[in-house]
Design an enzyme around this catalytic site. Structure first.
Site, PDB file in Angstrom:
ATOM      1  N   ASP A  43      -0.010   5.173   1.162  1.00 39.02           N
ATOM      2  CA  ASP A  43      -0.166   6.035   2.336  1.00 39.02           C
ATOM      3  C   ASP A  43      -0.185   5.224   3.627  1.00 39.02           C
ATOM      4  O   ASP A  43      -0.883   4.213   3.731  1.00 39.02           O
ATOM      5  CB  ASP A  43      -1.472   6.838   2.225  1.00 39.02           C
ATOM      6  CG  ASP A  43      -1.413   7.867   1.116  1.00 39.02           C
ATOM      7  OD1 ASP A  43      -1.151   9.040   1.397  1.00 39.02           O
ATOM      8  OD2 ASP A  43      -1.603   7.479  -0.063  1.00 39.02           O
ATOM      9  N   ASP A  53       0.868  -1.171   0.000  1.00 36.16           N
ATOM     10  CA  ASP A  53       0.000   0.000   0.000  1.00 36.16           C
ATOM     11  C   ASP A  53       0.915   1.234   0.000  1.00 36.16           C
ATOM     12  O   ASP A  53       2.119   1.131   0.268  1.00 36.16           O
ATOM     13  CB  ASP A  53      -0.878  -0.038   1.250  1.00 36.16           C
ATOM     14  CG  ASP A  53      -1.749   1.198   1.389  1.00 36.16           C
ATOM     15  OD1 ASP A  53      -2.269   1.689   0.371  1.00 36.16           O
ATOM     16  OD2 ASP A  53      -1.872   1.691   2.529  1.00 36.16           O
TER      17      ASP A  53
END
Length: 407
Positions: free
Chosen positions: A146, A144
């Site tokens: 953020d 991922d």
């Protein structure tokens, strides 16, 4: 009052992980029944460590049995499935006892007198066990963006300690991909801006064309695929260049109709909850971006309301977002709420098909593994590590690096 509310809120299904809660309950018994004796602290700590390790060893055996019965086609017959009915698939063994002893040497869980093993303790032990298990066969690591590689809404920093660790994976022949909800269409420069520190790190270390070709970026969950070129720039890969027809068979008309439903539902949430926010529409996503900070309860309400509206619109109100004609992801992004066409399950599967990496050789690292998070769906496609910050990602990669370079 506030404390009790927070406790009750965490008991709700969308804020729990049933396997972790099961393990947490099992570990509570020795913590309560075997209190510390002030006169023999060292002995008591070792005895507690052995008790905890024994429980993790027993759970390890339950997982082994579940995997065997899954291969036999009868996973619901396992003892673990009866204890945790929502349990999913384990693509590798999990050496939980060894992982606990490794974590305990640093965190001294068994030395605690007033705080029993927590959700986060167990999450970290599961992460460690997964890293130990997958390292020898690892072919693909997806991340991922953020709160996994960089702070929420920020760019990958030039001085990030993750740069060296990611470069070492690429040099080991392991493919690395960032699978993110950030959707900038086919605009490679926008993604390059977010990942500027990492790409400059590649150039500084003079990675070879073969090494950088193992680095991918997949934006919009699963919609926009890029690959790193020899000049350390990202190049868009058109849909026709990879086998995605079986994974993404929807038409643009269907996409826009579904986004219309999502946009209307988010607008209703704004009115109903009195939220001061803007609704943003993108080619394959629609989002609620607040002008002021919202509580997680408000964001969860928006995500779950959107999820139910989209399931109803596809005639499947009791299905999961992955099991409908047009899969989608409605998620609480921490400071906003988004609905994306497709999801990270499809994103990871696209990369697995391209690279030829099976589930037991693929690891996804992310921070959104509750049911309102957009990493949750990847559990159906590969092994996972649940982190909560870039610092924890650094810890996972450091452990992985140590195992890889030992072998």
């Amino acid at each position: 009052m506030t404390s009790q509310y927070r406790v009750n809120y965490h008991l709700r299904s969308h804020k729990r992980d049933n396997l972790i809660e099961f393990i947490k309950g099992m570990l509570l018994t020795p913590f309560v029944l075997h209190p510390h004796d002030e006169e023999s602290k060292a002995t008591q700590e070792q005895e507690n460590a052995n008790r905890y390790a024994g429980i993790f060893g027993s759970i390890e055996m339950l997982i082994d049995e579940h995997r065997e019965l899954l291969q036999a086609g009868i996973p619901t017959h396992s003892r673990l499935a009866k204890l945790v009915p929502s349990i999913g698939t384990f693509f590798t063994r999990l050496p939980l006892e060894a992982a606990f002893r490794h974590i305990n040497r640093t965190n001294r869980i068994s030395a605690r007198k007033h705080v029993p093993p927590s959700f986060n303790d167990i999450r970290r032990i599961l992460n460690m066990a997964q890293v130990m298990a997958i390292a020898p066969e690892l072919q693909l690591v997806t991340f991922d963006g953020d709160m996994t590689l960089y702070a929420d809404g920020q760019n990958f920093a030039d001085d990030s300690p993750l740069t060296v660790l990611l470069i070492r994976l690429l040099r080991q022949g392991i493919n690395v991909a960032i699978v993110t909800a950030a959707g900038y269409g086919t605009d490679a420069m926008r993604y390059e801006q977010r990942l500027s520190g990492l790409l400059r790190g590649f150039a500084k270390e003079e990675l070879t064309p073969t090494q950088v070709a193992r680095f991918y970026v997949l934006g919009g969950e699963c919609n926009f695929l890029f690959r790193c070129r020899a000049d350390y720039r990202l190049e868009f890969i058109d849909d026709t260049m990879y086998a995605s027809s079986s994974l993404r068979s929807w038409t643009d008309t269907q996409v826009q109709q579904l986004l219309d439903v999502a946009e209307a539902e988010l607008a209703d949430c704004v009115r109903r909850l009195g939220i001061n926010a803007q609704i943003l529409r993108k080619p394959r996503a629609v989002g609620l971006v607040p002008h002021e900070e919202l509580t997680r309860e408000q964001l969860d309400e928006c995500a779950l309301s959107s999820q139910m509206a989209l399931l109803r619109s596809q005639g499947a109100p009791k299905s999961e977002p992955c099991d409908v004609p047009i899969p989608f992801c409605a998620f609480n992004g921490g400071s906003d709420c988004w609905v994306d066409i497709g999801n990270k399950l499809i994103g990871v599967q696209i990369l697995q098909e391209m690279i030829g990496s099976p589930p037991q050789a693929t690891l996804h690292v992310g921070d959104q593994f509750l049911s309102t998070g957009n990493d949750f769906s990847t559990r159906a496609a590969c092994c996972t590590c649940w982190i909560i910050s870039p610092h924890e990602t650094q810890g996972i990669l450091t452990e992985l690096d140590a195992i890889l370079f030992q072998s």
